[in-house]
Enzyme design. Structure first.
Site, PDB file in Angstrom:
ATOM      1  N   GLU A   1      -0.585  -9.147  -0.775  1.00  0.00           N
ATOM      2  CA  GLU A   1      -2.020  -9.418  -0.537  1.00  0.00           C
ATOM      3  C   GLU A   1      -2.811  -9.354  -1.847  1.00  0.00           C
ATOM      4  O   GLU A   1      -3.701 -10.178  -2.086  1.00  0.00           O
ATOM      5  CB  GLU A   1      -2.567  -8.419   0.493  1.00  0.00           C
ATOM      6  CG  GLU A   1      -1.984  -8.684   1.886  1.00  0.00           C
ATOM      7  CD  GLU A   1      -2.257  -7.564   2.872  1.00  0.00           C
ATOM      8  OE1 GLU A   1      -2.041  -6.379   2.499  1.00  0.00           O
ATOM      9  OE2 GLU A   1      -2.674  -7.839   4.000  1.00  0.00           O
TER      10      GLU A   1
ATOM     11  N   GLU B   1       4.874  -5.246   7.072  1.00  0.00           N
ATOM     12  CA  GLU B   1       4.160  -4.177   7.779  1.00  0.00           C
ATOM     13  C   GLU B   1       4.684  -3.991   9.201  1.00  0.00           C
ATOM     14  O   GLU B   1       4.611  -2.898   9.758  1.00  0.00           O
ATOM     15  CB  GLU B   1       2.659  -4.483   7.817  1.00  0.00           C
ATOM     16  CG  GLU B   1       1.937  -4.296   6.482  1.00  0.00           C
ATOM     17  CD  GLU B   1       1.935  -5.521   5.588  1.00  0.00           C
ATOM     18  OE1 GLU B   1       2.748  -6.445   5.824  1.00  0.00           O
ATOM     19  OE2 GLU B   1       1.127  -5.558   4.647  1.00  0.00           O
TER      20      GLU B   1
ATOM     21  N   ALA C   1       0.861  -1.178   0.000  1.00  0.00           N
ATOM     22  CA  ALA C   1       0.000   0.000   0.000  1.00  0.00           C
ATOM     23  C   ALA C   1       0.901   1.233   0.000  1.00  0.00           C
ATOM     24  O   ALA C   1       2.059   1.156   0.420  1.00  0.00           O
ATOM     25  CB  ALA C   1      -0.885  -0.018   1.243  1.00  0.00           C
TER      26      ALA C   1
HETATM   27  N1  CAA Z   1       4.701   3.278  -0.456  1.00  0.00           N
HETATM   28  C1  CAA Z   1       5.155   4.448  -0.904  1.00  0.00           C
HETATM   29  N2  CAA Z   1       6.370   4.587  -1.510  1.00  0.00           N
HETATM   30  C2  CAA Z   1       7.129   3.494  -1.644  1.00  0.00           C
HETATM   31  C3  CAA Z   1       6.722   2.253  -1.187  1.00  0.00           C
HETATM   32  C4  CAA Z   1       5.423   2.142  -0.565  1.00  0.00           C
HETATM   33  N3  CAA Z   1       4.930   0.988  -0.132  1.00  0.00           N
HETATM   34  N4  CAA Z   1       7.702   1.340  -1.443  1.00  0.00           N
HETATM   35  C5  CAA Z   1       8.671   2.027  -2.053  1.00  0.00           C
HETATM   36  N5  CAA Z   1       8.351   3.333  -2.178  1.00  0.00           N
HETATM   37  C6  CAA Z   1       9.153   4.397  -2.776  1.00  0.00           C
HETATM   38  C7  CAA Z   1      10.318   4.800  -1.901  1.00  0.00           C
HETATM   39  O1  CAA Z   1       9.904   5.709  -0.902  1.00  0.00           O
HETATM   40  C8  CAA Z   1      11.237   5.411  -2.915  1.00  0.00           C
HETATM   41  O2  CAA Z   1      10.806   6.700  -3.210  1.00  0.00           O
HETATM   42  P1  CAA Z   1      11.905   7.925  -3.339  1.00  0.00           P
HETATM   43  O3  CAA Z   1      12.749   7.532  -4.537  1.00  0.00           O
HETATM   44  O4  CAA Z   1      11.064   9.141  -3.569  1.00  0.00           O
HETATM   45  O5  CAA Z   1      12.687   7.917  -2.076  1.00  0.00           O
HETATM   46  C9  CAA Z   1      11.016   4.565  -4.170  1.00  0.00           C
HETATM   47  O6  CAA Z   1       9.776   3.913  -3.975  1.00  0.00           O
HETATM   48  C10 CAA Z   1      12.082   3.513  -4.372  1.00  0.00           C
HETATM   49  O7  CAA Z   1      12.192   2.760  -3.168  1.00  0.00           O
HETATM   50  P2  CAA Z   1      13.581   2.523  -2.413  1.00  0.00           P
HETATM   51  O8  CAA Z   1      14.532   3.645  -2.666  1.00  0.00           O
HETATM   52  O9  CAA Z   1      13.260   2.229  -0.978  1.00  0.00           O
HETATM   53  O10 CAA Z   1      14.100   1.223  -3.177  1.00  0.00           O
HETATM   54  P3  CAA Z   1      15.027   0.055  -2.604  1.00  0.00           P
HETATM   55  O11 CAA Z   1      15.334  -0.809  -3.779  1.00  0.00           O
HETATM   56  O12 CAA Z   1      16.128   0.604  -1.786  1.00  0.00           O
HETATM   57  O13 CAA Z   1      14.061  -0.750  -1.582  1.00  0.00           O
HETATM   58  C11 CAA Z   1      12.014  -1.852  -0.920  1.00  0.00           C
HETATM   59  C12 CAA Z   1      12.949  -1.434  -2.088  1.00  0.00           C
HETATM   60  C13 CAA Z   1      12.722  -2.899  -0.052  1.00  0.00           C
HETATM   61  C14 CAA Z   1      10.778  -2.470  -1.560  1.00  0.00           C
HETATM   62  C15 CAA Z   1      11.641  -0.615  -0.046  1.00  0.00           C
HETATM   63  O14 CAA Z   1      11.205   0.414  -0.919  1.00  0.00           O
HETATM   64  C16 CAA Z   1      10.567  -0.870   0.952  1.00  0.00           C
HETATM   65  O15 CAA Z   1      10.836  -1.446   1.988  1.00  0.00           O
HETATM   66  N6  CAA Z   1       9.317  -0.431   0.656  1.00  0.00           N
HETATM   67  C17 CAA Z   1       8.194  -0.526   1.571  1.00  0.00           C
HETATM   68  C18 CAA Z   1       7.661  -1.963   1.656  1.00  0.00           C
HETATM   69  C19 CAA Z   1       6.546  -2.019   2.673  1.00  0.00           C
HETATM   70  O16 CAA Z   1       6.729  -1.747   3.835  1.00  0.00           O
HETATM   71  N7  CAA Z   1       5.334  -2.432   2.218  1.00  0.00           N
HETATM   72  C20 CAA Z   1       4.160  -2.504   3.092  1.00  0.00           C
HETATM   73  C21 CAA Z   1       3.362  -1.229   2.994  1.00  0.00           C
HETATM   74  S1  CAA Z   1       2.030  -1.164   4.184  1.00  0.00           S
HETATM   75  C22 CAA Z   1       0.810  -2.137   3.533  1.00  0.00           C
HETATM   76  O17 CAA Z   1       0.931  -2.669   2.451  1.00  0.00           O
HETATM   77  C23 CAA Z   1      -0.429  -2.289   4.402  1.00  0.00           C
HETATM   78  C24 CAA Z   1      -1.458  -3.224   3.899  1.00  0.00           C
HETATM   79  O18 CAA Z   1      -1.528  -4.384   4.296  1.00  0.00           O
HETATM   80  C25 CAA Z   1      -2.496  -2.796   2.964  1.00  0.00           C
END
Ligand code: CAA
Length: 257
Positions: free
Chosen positions: A111, A131, A65
């Site tokens: 999901e 999460e 998300a």
């Molecule tokens: N939401 C918003 N932005 C996101 C995102 C997310 N879920 N995942 C990645 N991005 C963005 C980053 O903020 C980044 O933006 P900027 O370039 O502006 O900084 C861009 O995408 C690229 O990401 P990274 O620089 O972090 O890339 P990476 O290769 O170093 O890492 C990753 C990749 C491991 C996937 C890391 O981005 C990450 O951990 N993302 C979040 C994953 C996460 O926590 N997902 C769960 C979300 S909550 C949810 O989903 C609730 C639910 O059940 C509905």
């Protein structure tokens, strides 16, 4: 509908939808999810479409998300928002959904993938419910469908630690259907979608509903529903055509009637 965050086209009897937010690794914003549900419902109602193929990019299926949508929300705001109602619409799509997964399938991305029916994953794909790293838990099935797919031991490991599963682990644990070489991840999934699309649309919907019943219902109920669907299919032209074509040693020409 904002056409930018979702790209879509029709190829034969397959509707191809691509999630397209490359700057944020296909994070599933609220507008994107609303449009995705609407689009899927449109294809579900279109008789020309037998199968939906849902894809991300090579780098990311979807990294969850959109965290920006939730960062400052209170629990009251989240409850009022009721964002998971949209996911019910996707859960209710009656036609088979094939997922073409490459790169990150995390959080809401994992999901969403679990709402699909056949999951074709690149060898480089990574899966997880991270999460816990954000101080929350999954809200769209990541503790439930995930646990039913992989079992409690792996679910606890993944959900409590936030660690990612490799494609091989995901296949071994039963989370995905197949692993394919990374060069062919999309074509391989399209090939599967095209093959499924050659089957009879009424039987496809019955088969999907019946397999999903196995997850939702007690066994005696789902067996009774399976039997009822089996009998109903004998009222269709596709059953006559399928069995006639078998006897005549030719390919069936299903009409969805
Ligand atoms: N939401 C918003 N932005 C996101 C995102 C997310 N879920 N995942 C990645 N991005 C963005 C980053 O903020 C980044 O933006 P900027 O370039 O502006 O900084 C861009 O995408 C690229 O990401 P990274 O620089 O972090 O890339 P990476 O290769 O170093 O890492 C990753 C990749 C491991 C996937 C890391 O981005 C990450 O951990 N993302 C979040 C994953 C996460 O926590 N997902 C769960 C979300 S909550 C949810 O989903 C609730 C639910 O059940 C509905």
């Amino acid at each position: 509908m904002d056409e930018q965050h979702l790209l879509h086209e029709v190829e034969g009897n397959v509707a191809i939808i691509r999630i397209n937010r490359p700057k944020v690794l296909n994070a599933l914003s609220l507008p994107l999810m609303a449009d995705l549900a609407t689009l899927m419902e449109q294809y579900d109602a279109d008789d020309n479409i037998h199968v939906i193929l849902l894809s991300g990019s090579q780098r990311a299926w979807a990294a969850g998300a959109d965290i920006g949508d939730m960062a400052t929300a209170s629990s009251d705001e989240m409850r009022k928002r009721d964002q998971f109602a949209i996911w019910e619409q996707i859960k209710n799509i009656s036609k088979p959904i094939v997922a073409a997964v490459s790169g990150f399938a995390l959080g809401g991305g994992c999901e969403l993938m679990m709402h699909c029916d056949i999951i074709i994953a690149s060898e480089n794909a990574l899966f997880g419910q991270p999460e816990i790293n954000l101080g929350i838990i999954p809200g769209a099935g990541g503790t439930q469908r995930f646990t039913r797919a992989v079992g409690k031991a792996t679910a606890m490991d993944v959900v409590l630690s936030g660690r990612f599963l490799s494609a091989k682990e995901a296949l071994d644990f039963g989370l995905i259907s197949r692993i394919v070489p990374k060069e062919h991840w999309f074509e391989s999934a399209l090939h599967v979608a095209r093959l499924v699309a050659t089957k009879g649309p009424i039987a496809l919907r019955a088969a999907k509903a019946s397999v999903l019943n196995a997850e939702e219902l007690p066994l005696s109920d789902s067996l009774a529903k399976e039997r009822a669907l089996f009998y109903e299919l004998f009222d269709t032209n596709d059953q006559t055509e399928g069995m006639t074509a078998f006897a005549e040693k030719r390919r069936p020409n299903f009409t969805g009637t």
